[in-house]
Write a protein that holds these residues in place. Structure first.
Motif, short mmCIF file in Angstrom:
data_model
loop_
_atom_site.label_atom_id
_atom_site.label_comp_id
_atom_site.label_asym_id
_atom_site.label_seq_id
_atom_site.Cartn_x
_atom_site.Cartn_y
_atom_site.Cartn_z
N ILE A 160 9.90 -22.94 -17.50
CA ILE A 160 9.03 -23.05 -16.33
C ILE A 160 8.86 -21.69 -15.67
N LYS A 161 9.97 -20.96 -15.53
CA LYS A 161 9.93 -19.64 -14.90
C LYS A 161 9.01 -18.69 -15.65
N LEU A 162 9.00 -18.79 -16.97
CA LEU A 162 8.14 -17.91 -17.78
C LEU A 162 6.68 -18.34 -17.72
N ALA A 163 6.43 -19.64 -17.74
CA ALA A 163 5.06 -20.14 -17.85
C ALA A 163 4.33 -20.21 -16.52
N ALA A 164 5.07 -20.46 -15.43
CA ALA A 164 4.43 -20.73 -14.14
C ALA A 164 3.48 -19.63 -13.66
#
Length: 454
Positions: free
Chosen positions: A153-157
């Motif tokens: 999530i941290k990478l994609a958000a």
């Protein structure tokens, strides 16, 4: 009492405003220069600042700029005896709420302060609501599976890529969608969700795209659709696997062209929306059977996410139990309860076919129905209590193994629904809520599998 910081180099202005505002029930403090104002704001937290523009040292405009750098949400009303439209516009662009010309009018000052305080209250309530939503939708757990999901999530958000979330019912797909939105560059814009399985086929286009007055029977006024409402933000399409092929085609067009027409309208509306879709179905299997468009799948599946079922993250069950216990004890105004080690072990070893939603529903039931302070193993439902968390395996010599994955899935689904319906004495609404399925879908499944009361 609301506090107001008065910043003006004229003693008579400060004294006059002090008397007026304290008579109105405000607490006041003072500064004669911009530098003194900034020092006060560093140590205090005034609800409002009345700020003169022409002062010795740094002027009001520069002071306003520095205030907004320190506290972006600070309410500031500018005052000036040499006002102009150009000055008022500049002050507003720098973040001032209002601009009042001198000589000051008592009515104008009080009206501006009252309106500003209302805005401040709305901002504070909005902030509190966002914090509550963030708390209510936080992802609980520190297992390897959840840590990996949080990292994804941290990478994609921060990107603008569309997302497709897969996972069983009750695993928390909406939590993932909200986490992506909250950590994205669109966090201050709307997060609009729509359950594609819960809306009748004849109304879903109106829900998604909106409609004009008179577009169909009952359309007594024009209405904005979900895409329109989500403009600039995120649109969460839950259970997208239940969307008809006709609607899928229209969704695909919007994703490609970023524009659409309302139902019954002839005006094209352009939108900037990030789409996050979720499903508990195997879309690739649906593509093979002609139930889902392959081009839409590839359009959505830019950033795929797989939410693990609860049985694959058992280490998180004690944390989830404590979280839900705290939540429901507060909600129901009950004394704080604890779960005995034996009961917690049984809960941790149960397979949870309904995943986190099933666990949440059970904890709510136990908080309400358990008379004592301690929830023991005897308080758990028989399905968890009797098995005591032991995972049973079928004897392969006597078990009639299905010949395909799809057949195995159907066998399990039928047995699962039969068990849940019997547990709830064939209360359709209660069963649908407990397993996280729409009532209409549950009726359809009962008919599909020809399930009948025992």
């Amino acid at each position: 009492m609301k506090s107001i910081l008065i910043v003006d180099d004229e003693d008579n202005i400060r004294l006059s405003l002090e008397g007026i505002l304290e008579d109105e029930g405000f607490r006041t403090s003072f500064a004669a220069t911009g530098e003194a104002c900034l020092k006060i704001i560093q140590s205090e937290d005034p609800d409002l600042v009345l700020l003169d523009i022409w002062m010795p040292g740094i002027d009001g405009m520069e002071t306003l700029k520095r205030i907004k750098q320190m506290r972006p949400q600070q309410l500031v009303i500018m005052m000036s005896g040499h006002g102009s439209i150009e000055t008022a516009v500049k002050a507003t662009r720098l973040g001032a709420y209002d601009f009042i010309e001198k000589p000051l009018s008592l009515e104008k000052v009080l009206l501006s302060i009252q309106n500003a305080m209302k805005i401040g209250q709305l901002v504070a309530e909005n902030k509190a609501l966002k914090e509550k939503i963030a708390h209510d939708y936080q992802m609980i757990g520190n297992s390897a599976a959840i840590d990996q999901l949080k990292q994804q999530i941290k990478l994609a958000a921060p990107s603008s890529g569309w997302v497709l979330i897969n996972g069983e019912n009750g695993t928390g797909k909406e939590l993932v969608a909200r986490a992506i939105h909250q950590q994205s560059n669109r966090a201050d814009k709307p997060f609009i969700e729509i359950n594609c399985a819960a809306i009748p086929e004849e109304l879903i286009e109106s829900e998604l795209f909106g409609h004009e007055k008179g577009a169909f029977t009952g359309a007594t006024a024009a209405r904005r659709g979900k895409f329109d409402q989500a403009n600039g933000g995120t649109l969460f399409l839950d259970e997208i696997g239940d969307m008809s092929l006709k609607t899928q085609a229209k969704i695909l067009r919007i994703l490609q062209e970023h524009k659409f027409d309302r139902v019954g309208g002839n005006r094209t509306i352009e939108v900037d929306v990030r789409v996050i879709a979720a499903t508990n179905k195997n879309l690739q299997e649906q593509i093979r059977t002609g139930e889902f468009r392959e081009d839409l799948f590839f359009r959505l599946n830019v950033l795929p996410f797989q939410v693990p079922p609860l049985r694959n993250r058992r280490d998180d069950i004690p944390l989830l139990c404590q979280h839900f216990l705290h939540f429901f004890c507060g909600k129901e105004s009950r004394e704080r309860k604890i779960i005995s080690p034996e009961a917690l072990k049984a809960l941790a070893n149960y397979d949870w076919p309904g995943n986190v939603r099933e666990l949440k529903n059970l904890i709510e039931r136990l908080v309400i129905m358990t008379p004592g302070k301690t929830i023991d193993i005897a308080d758990l439902p028989l399905g968890i209590n009797q098995n005591n968390g032991q995972h049973k395996q079928h004897d392969l010599d006597t078990f009639d193994m299905p010949s395909s994955y799809r057949e195995a899935k159907e066998v399990f689904e039928k047995q699962f629904l039969e068990n849940k319906l019997n547990e709830n004495s064939w209360n359709i609404s209660k069963t649908a809520e407990e397993i996280g399925l729409e009532r209409s879908n549950l009726h359809r499944k009962i008919k599909q599998y020809q399930i009948e009361p025992n």
